[in-house]
Design an enzyme around this catalytic site. Structure first.
Site, PDB file in Angstrom:
ATOM      1  N   HIS A   1       0.965  -0.791  -0.579  1.00  8.34           N
ATOM      2  CA  HIS A   1      -0.301   0.065   0.179  1.00  8.34           C
ATOM      3  C   HIS A   1       1.059   1.536  -0.064  1.00  8.34           C
ATOM      4  O   HIS A   1      -0.029   2.349  -0.521  1.00  8.34           O
ATOM      5  CB  HIS A   1      -1.143   0.075   0.880  1.00  8.34           C
ATOM      6  CG  HIS A   1      -0.101  -0.252   2.114  1.00  8.34           C
ATOM      7  ND1 HIS A   1       0.546  -1.031   3.497  1.00  8.34           N
ATOM      8  CD2 HIS A   1      -0.383   1.784   3.360  1.00  8.34           C
ATOM      9  CE1 HIS A   1      -0.103  -0.424   4.332  1.00  8.34           C
ATOM     10  NE2 HIS A   1       0.693   0.736   4.271  1.00  8.34           N
ATOM     11  N   ASP A   2       1.964   1.325   0.782  1.00  6.84           N
ATOM     12  CA  ASP A   2       2.699   2.825   0.749  1.00  6.84           C
ATOM     13  C   ASP A   2       3.730   2.839   0.070  1.00  6.84           C
ATOM     14  O   ASP A   2       4.981   3.535   0.010  1.00  6.84           O
ATOM     15  CB  ASP A   2       3.018   2.963   2.203  1.00  6.84           C
ATOM     16  CG  ASP A   2       2.465   3.321   2.529  1.00  6.84           C
ATOM     17  OD1 ASP A   2       1.287   3.883   2.144  1.00  6.84           O
ATOM     18  OD2 ASP A   2       2.096   3.592   4.249  1.00  6.84           O
TER      19      ASP A   2
ATOM     20  N   LYS B   1       5.888   5.585  -1.530  1.00  8.36           N
ATOM     21  CA  LYS B   1       6.652   6.032  -0.359  1.00  8.36           C
ATOM     22  C   LYS B   1       8.287   6.231  -1.105  1.00  8.36           C
ATOM     23  O   LYS B   1       9.133   6.814  -0.615  1.00  8.36           O
ATOM     24  CB  LYS B   1       6.262   5.863   0.888  1.00  8.36           C
ATOM     25  CG  LYS B   1       5.387   6.151   1.477  1.00  8.36           C
ATOM     26  CD  LYS B   1       5.791   6.120   3.219  1.00  8.36           C
ATOM     27  CE  LYS B   1       3.966   6.755   3.245  1.00  8.36           C
ATOM     28  NZ  LYS B   1       3.978   6.415   4.926  1.00  8.36           N
TER      29      LYS B   1
END
Length: 333
Positions: free
Chosen positions: A183-184, A187
């Site tokens: 999900h990240d 980043k």
């Protein structure tokens, strides 16, 4: 054997095919049981072997000599041979069957071993990619593991309720869990100075952070297009891009509202926020489970899908257990 009936000498037997062949000049034979009383010895013999030999004089057939013998031994030999042949055929069929079964089971075992290796390789690769992104922010990989476990809890309950019949139609719960790990991943495209800033972000810095959704989406989209077939990446694309959308439409990056937000992303949104609340960060303290529950309840219909909040509240003890178990492991590293 010889005939015991002198009356048949010189006679022609029109119904005897083999006899007629011999009359035409062709030797012939037959193996059959005698039924007619043409010759008592033949009748007593039962099944006999008959051989008809034409007798020629000056190129003309002038008679037929019939020789016959009891066929008991021949019949027994044939029966014995037939049994042997069928036994050999049966053995060959069984050997062939067991050989094929062995080949099939061996191939199936190797196939499963290969699939397991591929599955393990995939999972390690997914975790490694997600962990790299996480390290740049929280210095821990356990946030992504915890959130994926929360997602699994909510996903299983949603599937049981069958509210959305298309939910996970082409996937299983393990696919949802793998997708949540990523999900990240976007980043990696955000500056370390912004990610690790201990204080409040400026408006410009927050805009940079918000771009991680699109960074991750574009990265996974390239991977999906390379594959060219349906995988868990389809779930991951929705989660990565939309997990910061809010139920009331105030989220980012697209400002989607309510059911416009893909269901996997709505599940991820609550899971991500719960773990963020429970975790200590340079810019915030750690909230208790009860405090986190209260915040999530207050954000129902604003940040979160009320159905997801309901499922969370019904299973909040499971969230608490997952966090405690994995935070203890995290702290011991």
């Amino acid at each position: 054997m010889s005939s015991d009936n002198e009356n048949i000498v010189g006679q022609v037997f029109p119904n005897n095919t083999e006899h007629q062949k011999a009359v035409s000049g062709l030797p012939s034979y037959n193996i059959k049981p005698k039924k007619k009383n043409e010759n008592l010895e033949e009748l007593k013999a039962g099944r006999i072997f008959e051989f008809y030999i034409p007798v020629s004089l000056a190129g003309n057939v002038v008679g037929v000599v019939e020789v016959y013998e009891k066929n008991n031994l021949l019949t027994n030999d044939l029966k014995y041979s037939n049994r042997i042949i069928w036994i050999i055929i049966a053995i060959n069929i069984l050997v062939f069957y067991f050989f094929r079964m062995y080949i099939f089971l061996y191939a199936d075992k190797r196939h499963n071993e290969t699939l397991n290796r591929l599955k393990q390789t995939q999972e390690v690769t997914i975790f490694a990619l997600a962990h790299q992104a996480e390290l740049r922010d929280y210095n821990t990989g356990y946030h992504i593991i915890r959130t994926s476990k929360y997602v699994q809890v909510i996903g299983e309950k949603l599937k049981e309720l069958q509210i959305d019949k298309n939910f996970l139609k082409d996937y299983d719960m393990h696919d949802l869990e793998n997708a949540a790990l990523l999900h990240d991943i976007g980043k990696v495209g955000v500056s370390d100075n912004i990610l690790n800033k201990p204080g409040k972000l400026t408006a410009e810095e927050f805009e940079e952070v918000k771009k991680h959704c699109e960074h991750g989406y574009k990265t996974l989209l390239i991977a999906k297009e390379k594959l060219g077939f349906t995988t868990f990446l389809d779930l991951a694309l929705d989660i990565v891009r939309y997990h910061h959308e809010k139920w009331d439409g105030s989220g980012y990056p697209m400002g989607l509202k309510g059911n416009e937000i893909p269901l996997p992303a709505r599940i991820m949104a609550l899971s991500d926020v719960y773990d963020a609340l429970r975790s200590e960060r340079p810019y915030k303290r750690e909230f208790s489970h009860e405090e986190s529950m209260e915040i999530i309840i207050n954000e129902s219909r604003k940040h979160f899908d009320p159905l997801i909040v309901k499922i969370f509240l019904e299973n909040h003890r499971e969230f608490k257990r997952i966090f405690k178990e994995l935070i203890d492991i995290d702290n011991s590293q």
